[in-house]
Write a protein that holds these residues in place. Structure first.
Motif, PDB file in Angstrom:
ATOM      1  N   ALA A  99       2.940   5.000   4.651  1.00 29.76           N
ATOM      2  CA  ALA A  99       3.709   6.192   5.015  1.00 29.76           C
ATOM      3  C   ALA A  99       4.163   6.100   6.463  1.00 29.76           C
ATOM      4  O   ALA A  99       5.313   6.429   6.774  1.00 29.76           O
ATOM      5  CB  ALA A  99       2.885   7.450   4.800  1.00 29.76           C
ATOM      6  N   ALA A 100       3.281   5.648   7.341  1.00 29.67           N
ATOM      7  CA  ALA A 100       3.641   5.515   8.754  1.00 29.67           C
ATOM      8  C   ALA A 100       4.803   4.549   8.923  1.00 29.67           C
ATOM      9  O   ALA A 100       5.730   4.801   9.712  1.00 29.67           O
ATOM     10  CB  ALA A 100       2.437   5.053   9.568  1.00 29.67           C
ATOM     11  N   ILE A 116       9.763   4.047  -1.321  1.00 31.36           N
ATOM     12  CA  ILE A 116       8.892   5.202  -1.512  1.00 31.36           C
ATOM     13  C   ILE A 116       8.433   5.222  -2.968  1.00 31.36           C
ATOM     14  O   ILE A 116       9.246   5.202  -3.883  1.00 31.36           O
ATOM     15  CB  ILE A 116       9.611   6.520  -1.142  1.00 31.36           C
ATOM     16  CG1 ILE A 116      10.059   6.503   0.305  1.00 31.36           C
ATOM     17  CG2 ILE A 116       8.696   7.725  -1.436  1.00 31.36           C
ATOM     18  CD1 ILE A 116      10.944   7.669   0.703  1.00 31.36           C
ATOM     19  N   GLY A 117       7.148   5.225  -3.156  1.00 27.03           N
ATOM     20  CA  GLY A 117       6.591   5.357  -4.508  1.00 27.03           C
ATOM     21  C   GLY A 117       6.524   4.065  -5.301  1.00 27.03           C
ATOM     22  O   GLY A 117       6.365   4.100  -6.498  1.00 27.03           O
ATOM     23  N   ILE A 169       7.767  11.146   1.047  1.00 30.29           N
ATOM     24  CA  ILE A 169       6.702  10.312   1.618  1.00 30.29           C
ATOM     25  C   ILE A 169       5.395  11.099   1.645  1.00 30.29           C
ATOM     26  O   ILE A 169       4.349  10.603   1.215  1.00 30.29           O
ATOM     27  CB  ILE A 169       7.082   9.805   3.025  1.00 30.29           C
ATOM     28  CG1 ILE A 169       8.262   8.822   2.935  1.00 30.29           C
ATOM     29  CG2 ILE A 169       5.884   9.150   3.703  1.00 30.29           C
ATOM     30  CD1 ILE A 169       8.912   8.499   4.272  1.00 30.29           C
ATOM     31  N   HIS A 170       5.458  12.336   2.126  1.00 28.19           N
ATOM     32  CA  HIS A 170       4.249  13.173   2.182  1.00 28.19           C
ATOM     33  C   HIS A 170       3.665  13.390   0.783  1.00 28.19           C
ATOM     34  O   HIS A 170       2.450  13.350   0.604  1.00 28.19           O
ATOM     35  CB  HIS A 170       4.543  14.516   2.848  1.00 28.19           C
ATOM     36  CG  HIS A 170       4.693  14.429   4.328  1.00 28.19           C
ATOM     37  ND1 HIS A 170       3.643  14.163   5.172  1.00 28.19           N
ATOM     38  CD2 HIS A 170       5.783  14.550   5.118  1.00 28.19           C
ATOM     39  CE1 HIS A 170       4.069  14.122   6.426  1.00 28.19           C
ATOM     40  NE2 HIS A 170       5.374  14.353   6.418  1.00 28.19           N
ATOM     41  N   GLN A 171       4.522  13.601  -0.193  1.00 27.51           N
ATOM     42  CA  GLN A 171       4.059  13.822  -1.565  1.00 27.51           C
ATOM     43  C   GLN A 171       3.388  12.567  -2.118  1.00 27.51           C
ATOM     44  O   GLN A 171       2.365  12.649  -2.803  1.00 27.51           O
ATOM     45  CB  GLN A 171       5.226  14.245  -2.465  1.00 27.51           C
ATOM     46  CG  GLN A 171       4.829  14.516  -3.892  1.00 27.51           C
ATOM     47  CD  GLN A 171       3.768  15.602  -4.023  1.00 27.51           C
ATOM     48  OE1 GLN A 171       3.806  16.606  -3.330  1.00 27.51           O
ATOM     49  NE2 GLN A 171       2.807  15.390  -4.902  1.00 27.51           N
ATOM     50  N   GLU A 172       3.957  11.403  -1.816  1.00 25.30           N
ATOM     51  CA  GLU A 172       3.380  10.150  -2.303  1.00 25.30           C
ATOM     52  C   GLU A 172       1.999   9.895  -1.690  1.00 25.30           C
ATOM     53  O   GLU A 172       1.108   9.397  -2.364  1.00 25.30           O
ATOM     54  CB  GLU A 172       4.315   8.979  -2.005  1.00 25.30           C
ATOM     55  CG  GLU A 172       5.612   9.013  -2.799  1.00 25.30           C
ATOM     56  CD  GLU A 172       5.410   8.848  -4.297  1.00 25.30           C
ATOM     57  OE1 GLU A 172       4.637   7.966  -4.709  1.00 25.30           O
ATOM     58  OE2 GLU A 172       6.037   9.608  -5.059  1.00 25.30           O
ATOM     59  N   VAL A 173       1.839  10.228  -0.410  1.00 24.20           N
ATOM     60  CA  VAL A 173       0.530  10.084   0.228  1.00 24.20           C
ATOM     61  C   VAL A 173      -0.456  11.054  -0.418  1.00 24.20           C
ATOM     62  O   VAL A 173      -1.585  10.687  -0.761  1.00 24.20           O
ATOM     63  CB  VAL A 173       0.620  10.335   1.759  1.00 24.20           C
ATOM     64  CG1 VAL A 173      -0.771  10.418   2.376  1.00 24.20           C
ATOM     65  CG2 VAL A 173       1.442   9.254   2.433  1.00 24.20           C
ATOM     66  N   GLN A 183      -0.222   7.643  -4.133  1.00 21.45           N
ATOM     67  CA  GLN A 183       0.665   6.549  -4.529  1.00 21.45           C
ATOM     68  C   GLN A 183       0.886   5.535  -3.403  1.00 21.45           C
ATOM     69  O   GLN A 183       1.139   4.369  -3.676  1.00 21.45           O
ATOM     70  CB  GLN A 183       2.017   7.105  -5.004  1.00 21.45           C
ATOM     71  CG  GLN A 183       1.924   7.974  -6.231  1.00 21.45           C
ATOM     72  CD  GLN A 183       1.473   7.182  -7.449  1.00 21.45           C
ATOM     73  OE1 GLN A 183       1.949   6.102  -7.705  1.00 21.45           O
ATOM     74  NE2 GLN A 183       0.502   7.721  -8.182  1.00 21.45           N
ATOM     75  N   ILE A 184       0.850   6.001  -2.157  1.00 24.16           N
ATOM     76  CA  ILE A 184       0.976   5.104  -1.013  1.00 24.16           C
ATOM     77  C   ILE A 184      -0.106   5.461   0.014  1.00 24.16           C
ATOM     78  O   ILE A 184      -0.624   6.581   0.014  1.00 24.16           O
ATOM     79  CB  ILE A 184       2.381   5.159  -0.347  1.00 24.16           C
ATOM     80  CG1 ILE A 184       2.695   6.550   0.216  1.00 24.16           C
ATOM     81  CG2 ILE A 184       3.464   4.696  -1.313  1.00 24.16           C
ATOM     82  CD1 ILE A 184       4.002   6.625   0.995  1.00 24.16           C
TER      83      ILE A 184
END
Length: 108
Positions: A62-63, A106-107, A48-52, A56-57
């Motif tokens: 993410a929240a 995710i993603g 999730i952190h990587q996608e933010v 990507q998100i």
């Protein structure tokens, strides 16, 4: 008499401390199914952190995902607390299915 009362208080405090310490050790006891579920949750958190970070998100998305992961983690803890710190194979399967649903979000 005061020394006796002090000794009793000290013993009672020591017994209370030992009991709470034992309870923490029992709860923190690693169990393979709990470890698997919690490892997946940690991995999804990193995803999730990587996608933010990569855009990507959004932060709001993410929240929402973090909230869903938190609910799964709370459910895992609740299940484990009912079975001496362990989760059953069926409980692991249920938690993994929930994690699969979150993982697919995710993603996207």
């Amino acid at each position: 008499m005061t020394k006796v009362a002090g000794a009793i208080t000290l013993l009672a405090f020591g017994a209370m401390f030992a009991t709470s310490s034992f309870a923490e050790t029992t709860w923190q006891k690693n169990h393979p199914r709990r470890t698997e579920v919690n490892h997946r949750l940690a991995n999804q958190n990193a995803r999730i952190h990587q996608e933010v970070k990569s855009g990507q998100i959004t932060g709001a998305q993410a929240a929402g995902l973090h909230k869903e992961d938190h609910q799964v983690r709370q459910e895992e803890r609740s299940m484990a607390s009912q079975d001496g710190g362990h989760i059953t194979k069926q409980e692991r399967k249920t938690l993994n299915q929930q994690e699969n649903g979150i993982s697919q979000q995710i993603g996207k």
